[in-house]
Scaffold this motif. Sequence first.
Motif, PDB file in Angstrom:
ATOM      1  N   VAL A   1       1.263 -10.280  -6.442  1.00 23.27           N
ATOM      2  CA  VAL A   1       2.034  -9.051  -6.260  1.00 23.27           C
ATOM      3  C   VAL A   1       3.441  -9.623  -6.119  1.00 23.27           C
ATOM      4  O   VAL A   1       3.769 -10.541  -5.120  1.00 23.27           O
ATOM      5  N   LEU A   2       4.350  -9.307  -6.928  1.00 23.52           N
ATOM      6  CA  LEU A   2       5.797  -9.555  -6.866  1.00 23.52           C
ATOM      7  C   LEU A   2       6.463  -8.355  -6.350  1.00 23.52           C
ATOM      8  O   LEU A   2       6.443  -7.484  -6.724  1.00 23.52           O
TER       9      LEU A   2
ATOM     10  N   PRO B   1      -1.329  -4.172 -13.903  1.00 27.24           N
ATOM     11  CA  PRO B   1      -1.952  -3.037 -13.469  1.00 27.24           C
ATOM     12  C   PRO B   1      -1.086  -1.954 -13.019  1.00 27.24           C
ATOM     13  O   PRO B   1      -1.113  -0.893 -13.082  1.00 27.24           O
ATOM     14  N   GLU B   2       0.042  -2.377 -11.937  1.00 26.22           N
ATOM     15  CA  GLU B   2       1.005  -1.601 -11.722  1.00 26.22           C
ATOM     16  C   GLU B   2       2.544  -2.305 -11.439  1.00 26.22           C
ATOM     17  O   GLU B   2       2.649  -3.390 -11.521  1.00 26.22           O
ATOM     18  N   LEU B   3       3.263  -1.345 -11.934  1.00 25.61           N
ATOM     19  CA  LEU B   3       4.713  -1.647 -11.722  1.00 25.61           C
ATOM     20  C   LEU B   3       5.377  -0.296 -11.139  1.00 25.61           C
ATOM     21  O   LEU B   3       5.521   0.640 -11.962  1.00 25.61           O
ATOM     22  N   TYR B   4       6.169  -0.636 -10.097  1.00 21.34           N
ATOM     23  CA  TYR B   4       6.991   0.530  -9.486  1.00 21.34           C
ATOM     24  C   TYR B   4       8.365   0.305  -9.147  1.00 21.34           C
ATOM     25  O   TYR B   4       8.469  -0.977  -8.384  1.00 21.34           O
ATOM     26  N   VAL B   5       9.145   0.948  -9.226  1.00 19.63           N
ATOM     27  CA  VAL B   5      10.754   0.814  -8.764  1.00 19.63           C
ATOM     28  C   VAL B   5      10.888   2.077  -7.847  1.00 19.63           C
ATOM     29  O   VAL B   5      10.591   3.260  -8.620  1.00 19.63           O
TER      30      VAL B   5
ATOM     31  N   ALA C   1       0.762  -1.200  -0.003  1.00 19.44           N
ATOM     32  CA  ALA C   1       0.003  -0.107   0.045  1.00 19.44           C
ATOM     33  C   ALA C   1       0.829   1.219  -0.128  1.00 19.44           C
ATOM     34  O   ALA C   1       0.580   2.259  -0.818  1.00 19.44           O
ATOM     35  N   ARG C   2       1.763   1.288   0.747  1.00 18.38           N
ATOM     36  CA  ARG C   2       2.868   2.593   0.842  1.00 18.38           C
ATOM     37  C   ARG C   2       3.310   2.719  -0.632  1.00 18.38           C
ATOM     38  O   ARG C   2       3.453   3.668  -1.118  1.00 18.38           O
ATOM     39  N   LEU C   3       3.871   1.509  -1.159  1.00 19.35           N
ATOM     40  CA  LEU C   3       4.539   1.579  -2.459  1.00 19.35           C
ATOM     41  C   LEU C   3       3.413   1.980  -3.592  1.00 19.35           C
ATOM     42  O   LEU C   3       3.914   2.915  -4.297  1.00 19.35           O
ATOM     43  N   VAL C   4       2.167   1.757  -3.394  1.00 24.19           N
ATOM     44  CA  VAL C   4       1.324   2.146  -4.393  1.00 24.19           C
ATOM     45  C   VAL C   4       0.999   3.666  -4.150  1.00 24.19           C
ATOM     46  O   VAL C   4       1.010   4.328  -5.309  1.00 24.19           O
TER      47      VAL C   4
ATOM     48  N   LEU D   1       5.474  -5.204  -8.717  1.00 23.32           N
ATOM     49  CA  LEU D   1       4.691  -5.576  -9.867  1.00 23.32           C
ATOM     50  C   LEU D   1       3.509  -6.194  -9.434  1.00 23.32           C
ATOM     51  O   LEU D   1       3.674  -7.427  -8.764  1.00 23.32           O
ATOM     52  N   THR D   2       2.376  -5.846 -10.255  1.00 21.58           N
ATOM     53  CA  THR D   2       1.111  -6.799  -9.974  1.00 21.58           C
ATOM     54  C   THR D   2       0.452  -7.241 -11.091  1.00 21.58           C
ATOM     55  O   THR D   2       0.867  -6.751 -12.282  1.00 21.58           O
ATOM     56  N   LEU D   3       0.024  -8.300 -11.071  1.00 21.36           N
ATOM     57  CA  LEU D   3      -0.577  -9.194 -11.961  1.00 21.36           C
ATOM     58  C   LEU D   3      -1.917  -9.636 -11.639  1.00 21.36           C
ATOM     59  O   LEU D   3      -2.558  -9.988 -10.690  1.00 21.36           O
TER      60      LEU D   3
END
Length: 157
Positions: free
Chosen positions: A58-59, A89-93, A17-20, A71-73
């Motif tokens: 979620v990876l 839907p989401e990928l964040y670094v 949630a924090r990373l989102v 990364l979410t799938l």
Amino acid sequence: MPIHLTTAQPSNAPTIARLVGDLLQGIMAAIGTQAFAFSLVETEARTRAWLEDGSYIVLLAWDDDVAVGFLTLSECRALYAEGRFGIIPELYVCPDRRSQGVGRALMTEAKRLARSKGWTRLEVTTPPLPQFDRTLAFYERQGFSVSGGRKMKVDVR
């Protein structure tokens, strides 16, 4: 230090949630628009529920015990895709870990997982805006190609 990947468990919901929140803040800063409503509490609860029921994967990428990306799938079905496929839907670094192979590692694992599930393809959407040229280039380096169209939405609540 090299990163390691894990498949998220419901107990990882606060970290995700924090990373989102970081992802959405970054997008809104880049486009200069309040495009998303974000609640840390609601996102954490939603993440936990979806991980518990198996509807979301979620990876997580870790540097020691610090999450540096995710990364979410989610599985979809479509006739045009010839069956079941995955959407990202989401990928964040985290900004300080970009261009260090974190995104590539997450994407490699996502492709492996997609093959193991028998999905026909993976799809991802990125805005066709100059602010996201680096994002588009990253996906192209990972083997994605533009398939036409634009992502559109209508709120129905």
